[in-house]
Design an enzyme around this catalytic site. Structure first.
Site, PDB file in Angstrom:
ATOM      1  N   SER A 108       0.842  -1.181   0.000  1.00 46.16           N
ATOM      2  CA  SER A 108       0.000   0.000   0.000  1.00 46.16           C
ATOM      3  C   SER A 108       0.883   1.239   0.000  1.00 46.16           C
ATOM      4  CB  SER A 108      -0.864  -0.018   1.258  1.00 46.16           C
ATOM      5  OG  SER A 108      -1.419   1.246   1.484  1.00 46.16           O
ATOM      6  N   SER A 109       0.366   2.360  -0.454  1.00 39.96           N
ATOM      7  CA  SER A 109       1.201   3.580  -0.554  1.00 39.96           C
ATOM      8  C   SER A 109       1.580   4.127   0.819  1.00 39.96           C
ATOM      9  CB  SER A 109       0.447   4.649  -1.352  1.00 39.96           C
ATOM     10  OG  SER A 109      -0.799   4.912  -0.744  1.00 39.96           O
ATOM     11  N   CYS A 110       1.003   3.597   1.889  1.00 42.93           N
ATOM     12  CA  CYS A 110       1.374   4.089   3.228  1.00 42.93           C
ATOM     13  C   CYS A 110       2.744   3.572   3.649  1.00 42.93           C
ATOM     14  CB  CYS A 110       0.326   3.680   4.266  1.00 42.93           C
ATOM     15  SG  CYS A 110       0.331   1.933   4.575  1.00 42.93           S
ATOM     16  N   TYR A 137       0.570  -1.047  10.344  1.00 42.32           N
ATOM     17  CA  TYR A 137       0.184  -1.674   9.068  1.00 42.32           C
ATOM     18  C   TYR A 137       1.314  -1.489   8.047  1.00 42.32           C
ATOM     19  CZ  TYR A 137      -2.681  -1.666   4.741  1.00 42.32           C
ATOM     20  OH  TYR A 137      -3.200  -1.865   3.501  1.00 42.32           O
ATOM     21  N   LYS A 141       3.614  -4.281   6.024  1.00 48.00           N
ATOM     22  CA  LYS A 141       3.673  -4.337   4.561  1.00 48.00           C
ATOM     23  C   LYS A 141       5.127  -4.273   4.074  1.00 48.00           C
ATOM     24  CE  LYS A 141      -0.571  -4.899   3.461  1.00 48.00           C
ATOM     25  NZ  LYS A 141      -0.981  -6.125   2.748  1.00 48.00           N
ATOM     26  N   HIS A 180     -12.468   3.807   4.793  1.00 52.04           N
ATOM     27  CA  HIS A 180     -11.619   4.866   4.267  1.00 52.04           C
ATOM     28  C   HIS A 180     -12.473   6.081   3.927  1.00 52.04           C
ATOM     29  CE1 HIS A 180      -8.279   1.858   2.952  1.00 52.04           C
ATOM     30  NE2 HIS A 180      -8.186   2.187   4.201  1.00 52.04           N
TER      31      HIS A 180
HETATM   32  N1  LIG Z   1      -8.461  -0.574   0.352  1.00 50.70           N
HETATM   33  C1  LIG Z   1      -7.486   0.201  -0.072  1.00 50.70           C
HETATM   34  O1  LIG Z   1      -7.638   1.435  -0.261  1.00 50.70           O
HETATM   35  C2  LIG Z   1      -6.118  -0.374  -0.347  1.00 50.70           C
HETATM   36  C3  LIG Z   1      -5.151   0.490  -0.842  1.00 50.70           C
HETATM   37  C4  LIG Z   1      -3.896  -0.024  -1.137  1.00 50.70           C
HETATM   38  C5  LIG Z   1      -3.620  -1.350  -0.924  1.00 50.70           C
HETATM   39  N2  LIG Z   1      -4.577  -2.154  -0.434  1.00 50.70           N
HETATM   40  C6  LIG Z   1      -4.177  -3.563  -0.211  1.00 50.70           C
HETATM   41  O2  LIG Z   1      -5.077  -4.444  -0.833  1.00 50.70           O
HETATM   42  C7  LIG Z   1      -5.166  -5.642  -0.060  1.00 50.70           C
HETATM   43  C8  LIG Z   1      -6.622  -5.958   0.186  1.00 50.70           C
HETATM   44  O3  LIG Z   1      -7.208  -4.851   0.824  1.00 50.70           O
HETATM   45  P1  LIG Z   1      -8.821  -4.630   0.752  1.00 50.70           P
HETATM   46  O4  LIG Z   1      -9.055  -3.187   0.701  1.00 50.70           O
HETATM   47  O5  LIG Z   1      -9.396  -5.538  -0.287  1.00 50.70           O
HETATM   48  O6  LIG Z   1      -9.251  -5.164   2.211  1.00 50.70           O
HETATM   49  P2  LIG Z   1     -10.614  -5.861   2.665  1.00 50.70           P
HETATM   50  O7  LIG Z   1     -11.755  -5.414   1.820  1.00 50.70           O
HETATM   51  O8  LIG Z   1     -10.684  -5.680   4.134  1.00 50.70           O
HETATM   52  O9  LIG Z   1     -10.332  -7.401   2.301  1.00 50.70           O
HETATM   53  C9  LIG Z   1      -9.409  -8.132   3.027  1.00 50.70           C
HETATM   54  C10 LIG Z   1      -9.754  -9.595   2.819  1.00 50.70           C
HETATM   55  O10 LIG Z   1      -8.807 -10.360   3.566  1.00 50.70           O
HETATM   56  C11 LIG Z   1      -9.532 -11.349   4.294  1.00 50.70           C
HETATM   57  N3  LIG Z   1      -8.839 -11.665   5.531  1.00 50.70           N
HETATM   58  C12 LIG Z   1      -8.448 -10.818   6.492  1.00 50.70           C
HETATM   59  N4  LIG Z   1      -7.878 -11.499   7.507  1.00 50.70           N
HETATM   60  C13 LIG Z   1      -7.940 -12.813   7.166  1.00 50.70           C
HETATM   61  C14 LIG Z   1      -7.527 -14.022   7.802  1.00 50.70           C
HETATM   62  N5  LIG Z   1      -6.942 -14.001   8.992  1.00 50.70           N
HETATM   63  N6  LIG Z   1      -7.742 -15.187   7.162  1.00 50.70           N
HETATM   64  C15 LIG Z   1      -8.350 -15.209   5.942  1.00 50.70           C
HETATM   65  N7  LIG Z   1      -8.762 -14.102   5.282  1.00 50.70           N
HETATM   66  C16 LIG Z   1      -8.566 -12.931   5.898  1.00 50.70           C
HETATM   67  C17 LIG Z   1     -10.885 -10.715   4.602  1.00 50.70           C
HETATM   68  O11 LIG Z   1     -11.805 -11.754   4.872  1.00 50.70           O
HETATM   69  P3  LIG Z   1     -13.329 -11.408   5.315  1.00 50.70           P
HETATM   70  O12 LIG Z   1     -14.036 -11.111   4.035  1.00 50.70           O
HETATM   71  O13 LIG Z   1     -13.789 -12.658   5.963  1.00 50.70           O
HETATM   72  O14 LIG Z   1     -13.249 -10.234   6.258  1.00 50.70           O
HETATM   73  C18 LIG Z   1     -11.169  -9.970   3.298  1.00 50.70           C
HETATM   74  O15 LIG Z   1     -11.792 -10.812   2.368  1.00 50.70           O
HETATM   75  C19 LIG Z   1      -4.387  -5.423   1.216  1.00 50.70           C
HETATM   76  O16 LIG Z   1      -3.130  -6.059   1.126  1.00 50.70           O
HETATM   77  C20 LIG Z   1      -4.201  -3.938   1.257  1.00 50.70           C
HETATM   78  O17 LIG Z   1      -2.986  -3.613   1.822  1.00 50.70           O
HETATM   79  C21 LIG Z   1      -5.815  -1.734  -0.145  1.00 50.70           C
END
Ligand SMILES: NC(=O)c1ccc[n+]([C@@H]2O[C@H](COP(=O)([O-])OP(=O)(O)OC[C@H]3O[C@@H](n4cnc5c(N)ncnc54)[C@H](OP(=O)(O)O)[C@@H]3O)[C@@H](O)[C@H]2O)c1
Length: 314
Positions: A108-110, A137, A141, A180
């Site tokens: 992530s950009s953070c 976090y 990462k 967010h």
């Molecule tokens: N959102 C953003 O703005 C953003 C920006 C940059 C990068 N990212 C990166 O993108 C990736 C995904 O982020 P997201 O925004 O899609 O997050 P999210 O919507 O919260 O999805 C995370 C997923 O991971 C699953 N998960 C979490 N803990 C788990 C565990 N212990 N065992 C199995 N599954 C687990 C969750 O399962 P459940 O469905 O059961 O909760 C969910 O399906 C991350 O690596 C994040 O750093 C996100």
């Protein structure tokens, strides 16, 4: 990666994982495997070991993580550091051990310093202090990036690391405690419109500038990178454009159709003053985001109206 390749999407129910799953199907990949958290808690090393022995994926998109906004990071620092360290270490280690050909790790950009020059180049990683509000976090990462780079250096293994900017879109989290800024604004303006509230309060001063990428574009970029990128260096994924929170609030207000006033609660933290990624490395590979911000917000609002009104995590 071939249409019949055995592809594992970790976190397939999340914002990013569900978009990658959708895109893989749309692009004709027929052998995509998944596991819900209930079926496989990725923090449980033994369970992950067994699952990989059974499932033997060839490609892995690591989109599972504990993710959240400023308030959630401040409230659950242990979970944000420990859960993410466990999830990524288990998936990366057992992917390598069971012969996965290539893994894409999502950071992530953070990860970049709070006061990094703008736009942020990949080489600015570890050149300055992090934004304190989400350091737990971010450190997890950075450890994931270094683990991928270490596996490549020690074993020549193809692990790549994509650093997306702020994401939004279908499947986002609209819980005002943990979401967010963009989904929070959509929900606040919609509820204020429906309830006839005279004003909506936005956190902070409204001056910080942010970049937003529609999640289906990010998913397309991840599949593109799995196909065309094989390098130890991390790679940014964004639009290359940013706007102030004030401009974003005005845009969301217009799209939702809210007529009331916007007030700023300056007692709340602003976070990093600006966070715009330099995407020239990805552009040089021939990839460009396709969804303009206004169109992406319209699609996200439609999805919110159809799926998430009134509930916390969709
Ligand atoms: N959102 C953003 O703005 C953003 C920006 C940059 C990068 N990212 C990166 O993108 C990736 C995904 O982020 P997201 O925004 O899609 O997050 P999210 O919507 O919260 O999805 C995370 C997923 O991971 C699953 N998960 C979490 N803990 C788990 C565990 N212990 N065992 C199995 N599954 C687990 C969750 O399962 P459940 O469905 O059961 O909760 C969910 O399906 C991350 O690596 C994040 O750093 C996100």
């Amino acid at each position: 990666m071939q249409p019949q390749s055995r592809i594992y999407v970790a976190g397939h129910r999340g914002l990013v994982g569900s978009a990658i799953y959708r895109q893989l199907q749309q692009q004709g990949y027929t052998n995509v495997i998944t596991a819900t958290r209930q079926e496989l808690d990725l923090r449980d090393e033994l369970a992950v070991r067994r699952w990989f022995d059974q499932q033997q994926p060839e490609y892995v998109f690591l989109a599972a993580a504990k993710v959240g906004g400023i308030l959630a990071n401040a409230t659950y620092p242990v979970d944000f550091l420990q859960d993410n360290l466990q999830i990524q270490t288990n998936v990366i280690a057992h992917s390598f051990r069971t012969g996965v050909k290539k893994l894409l790790f999502l950071g992530s950009s953070c990860i970049y310093p709070k006061f990094a020059p703008q736009p942020i180049k990949e080489e600015y990683l570890l050149t300055g202090a992090l934004e304190p509000t989400n350091q737990w976090y971010a450190v997890a990462k950075i450890a994931g990036i270094k683990l991928c780079q270490a596996y490549r250096q020690q074993y020549g293994w193809s692990a790549i690391c994509a650093m997306p900017t702020n994401l939004y879109g279908p499947g986002d989290n609209f819980d005002l405690q943990t979401s967010h800024v963009l989904p929070a604004l959509i929900r606040k303006f919609h509820e204020a419109k429906v309830q006839g509230q005279p004003q909506v309060t936005v956190w902070g001063t409204g001056t910080p500038r942010r970049e937003f990428l529609y999640v289906d574009d990010l998913a397309d970029a991840c599949i593109f990178l799995m196909q065309h990128y094989d390098d130890p260096e991390i790679i940014n994924v964004g639009t290359g454009e940013d706007l102030s929170i004030k401009e974003l609030a005005a845009l969301v207000q217009k799209i939702v159709g809210y007529q009331g006033e916007i007030v700023y609660d300056t007692s709340k933290p602003d976070g990093t003053p600006r966070k715009l990624l330099d995407i020239s490395r990805l552009q040089a590979l021939g990839w460009q985001a396709q969804t303009p911000l206004a169109l992406g917000i319209e699609k996200t609002y439609e999805w919110y109206l159809a799926h998430a009104q009134g509930c916390t995590k969709a």
